[in-house]
Design an enzyme around this catalytic site. Structure first.
Site, PDB file in Angstrom:
ATOM      1  CB  SER A 108      -0.947   0.000   1.206  1.00 17.13           C
ATOM      2  OG  SER A 108      -0.380   0.742   2.261  1.00 17.13           O
ATOM      3  CE  LYS A 109      -2.346   5.520  -3.150  1.00 22.07           C
ATOM      4  NZ  LYS A 109      -3.160   5.492  -4.280  1.00 22.07           N
ATOM      5  NE  ARG A 110      -3.475   4.314   3.653  1.00 23.52           N
ATOM      6  CZ  ARG A 110      -4.024   3.126   3.802  1.00 23.52           C
ATOM      7  NH1 ARG A 110      -3.830   2.446   4.908  1.00 23.52           N
ATOM      8  NH2 ARG A 110      -4.782   2.602   2.869  1.00 23.52           N
ATOM      9  CE  LYS A 111       2.947  -0.957   7.143  1.00 28.46           C
ATOM     10  NZ  LYS A 111       2.912  -2.296   7.746  1.00 28.46           N
TER      11      LYS A 111
END
Ligand code: GLU
Length: 518
Positions: free
Chosen positions: A274-277
């Site tokens: 994911s973009k958040r990670k």
């Protein structure tokens, strides 16, 4: 088979890529953000299947969720494909026989299909207000029921509908999903159909009150109108697939072959990338000095394999070998170390001219963006840079490392702590002696060739009763300013006589002041 069961035609699904009829696949992103490796990997599988079978690969932009559209996302995805060398056969910018390729530009095309579904009883108008829908949802949540539309408008009488319409009430169009039985989704990657209890399906919205279609309606209509034969998409869409199967059936169309490809997971744990990670937008890899060849090869192996051994596969080999049979259902894991390994491999395969062409933009960037120190004159001398890169190619993992790795070849003065000139088990005076003797030998040489320097300096090592590393690591620091560099004598040959000797003299005087200060 229980009544109400719907199924996609199994034989077509299971064999169509083996029979090698040209596959029309597509990538159909919603431009709600920048695509990362997960999305491109799925697109790559579609692209490979199209190329393998001699079919086509259109790009369609599913942009009907206007509020979530991110400016620049479409341009970025197109640029990403260009960079990766995945030509798009039809799509935005280039057009094609089934355009337009933006769903917002196809807007008028969808409502007649919704009307058709209403007329056949497969869909209905829903006049419920947002407030009512919220209330229904809240009360379902309070009762621990799955939040779903309560089908309030499904059985409105003709009169009620006519009254609402003449009162100008807005409405959505909902799918009248079957209430009992099962819907089977045949998936080319799975040996048995995926079965869904119709009782659990929602009467999903097909057309919004503003006249725009939702994903389900637009996706099915466009895949049909664009003659898509194979829908490869992320596993997360499996839950939408029964609705799509029902829609194909209701519209009297043959569904495409579905293949829901496995997720790409975060390096650790079971979370989707994911973009958040860890995920970064594709074009960021370009900025970070990755080669498209490396990404291409690496992504192809995220969920597909040629065999257990072979991992280096060219575009041509991948096209020749790609079939859906070898796409697994087990999730793949993103591993940047492995990607770096591929990148280093592909960097080593480049011809020197190609390496130079690809690396120059990194070297010539401003220092603040990771380029060579601003004190180095631009443009950089090509022949010299080519010889420098010849020495570094073996060690390079990304193109972006080049400025830092090679800066000592380009700067006028080196900066390093004087102490680093003194090798292990040496002292200042022994080092000074070694460097002075080296200088004398190098000054006396007629030519400036690595092999000769090496022979002469190895003789000196023997004469002084040192280990090679005791002298050569001092020499290395003297001419490069660092403890790690390409092979010492090739480095000196490339730096040239003038620069090498003056750096050596500089090191000697540095050591002299160190020794006199002691
Ligand atoms: N628009 C959907 C997405 O953004 C496409 C899913 C599909 O390929 O059907 O992923």
């Amino acid at each position: 088979m229980p009544q109400g069961s719907i199924t996609t035609p199994a034989p077509a699904a299971a064999t169509s890529d083996r029979s090698e009829t040209p596959a029309r696949t597509r990538f159909a992103p919603s431009p709600t953000g920048l695509q990362h490796i997960g999305g491109y990997r799925t697109a790559l599988f579609s692209w490979l299947l199209a190329r393998h079978t001699g079919g086509q690969f259109p790009l369609r932009i599913e942009d009907t969720d206007i509020a979530r559209t991110v400016p620049g996302a479409v341009e970025a995805v197109i640029e990403g494909f260009k960079w990766l060398g995945m030509e798009i056969d039809e799509g935005p910018e280039i057009g094609g026989p089934f355009g337009p390729y933006f769903q917002t530009q196809r807007r008028d095309l969808y409502p007649p299909y919704a009307e058709r579904l209403i007329r056949s009883g497969a869909a209905y108008r829903c006049f419920c207000t947002r407030e009512r829908l919220d209330q229904v949802r809240q009360s379902q949540i309070a009762r621990h029921l799955p939040p779903r539309y309560d089908r309030h408008c499904r059985n409105l009488s003709e009169e009620e509908i006519a009254r609402n319409l003449s009162a100008g009430q807005g409405y959505t169009v909902r799918l009248a999903s079957p209430l009992e039985g099962k819907t089977s989704v045949v998936d080319a990657l799975r040996s048995t159909p995926i079965e869904f209890d119709n009782a659990n399906l929602d009467d999903a919205i097909l057309l919004k009150s503003d006249g725009y279609p939702t994903y389900h309606l637009a996706n099915v209509i466009d895949d049909h109108l664009m003659r898509i034969t194979h829908v490869l998409r992320a596993e997360e869409w499996i839950s939408s697939a029964p609705l799509h199967v029902i829609l194909y059936q209701a519209l009297g169309w043959e569904p495409p072959v579905f293949a829901h490809v496995p997720d790409v997971l975060e390096p650790q744990g079971g979370m989707k990338l994911s973009k958040r990670k860890s995920a970064i937008p594709m074009l960021e890899y370009r900025e970070r000095g990755y080669l498209p060849e490396a990404l291409f090869n690496y992504m192809a192996l995220l969920g597909w394999s040629y065999d257990d051994k072979e991992s280096i596969l060219s575009r041509e080999q991948l096209i020749a070998a790609f079939t859906l049979e070898r796409v697994g259902v087990a999730p793949a894991r993103y591993d940047e170390g492995r990607l770096l390994w591929f990148n280093g491999y592909y960097i080593r395969q480049l011809s020197l001219d190609d390496l130079l062409a690809r690396t120059l933009p990194f070297l010539e960037r401003p220092e603040a963006s990771g380029g060579l120190p601003d004190s180095v004159t631009r443009p950089i001398e090509r022949d010299y840079a080519r010889r420098v890169l010849a020495l570094e190619q073996e060690r390079m993992k990304t193109l972006a490392e080049a400025p830092d790795m090679t800066s000592f070849f380009f700067v006028d003065t080196l900066e390093y702590p004087a102490q680093t000139l003194i090798a292990k088990n040496m002292d200042a005076s022994a080092t000074l002696n070694g460097l002075r003797r080296s200088l004398a030998i190098l000054e006396s040489l007629d030519g400036w060739v690595a092999a000769e320097m090496e022979t002469r300096l190895r003789d000196l090592v023997t004469e002084l009763g040192l280990k090679p590393v005791q002298l050569f690591s001092s020499l290395r620091v003297a001419v490069t300013g660092r403890a790690v560099s390409p092979p010492l004598f090739e480095t000196m040959e490339t730096l040239g006589r003038g620069v090498s000797l003056s750096r050596l003299r500089q090191a000697i005087s540095t050591l002299e002041s160190l020794a006199s200060g002691e």
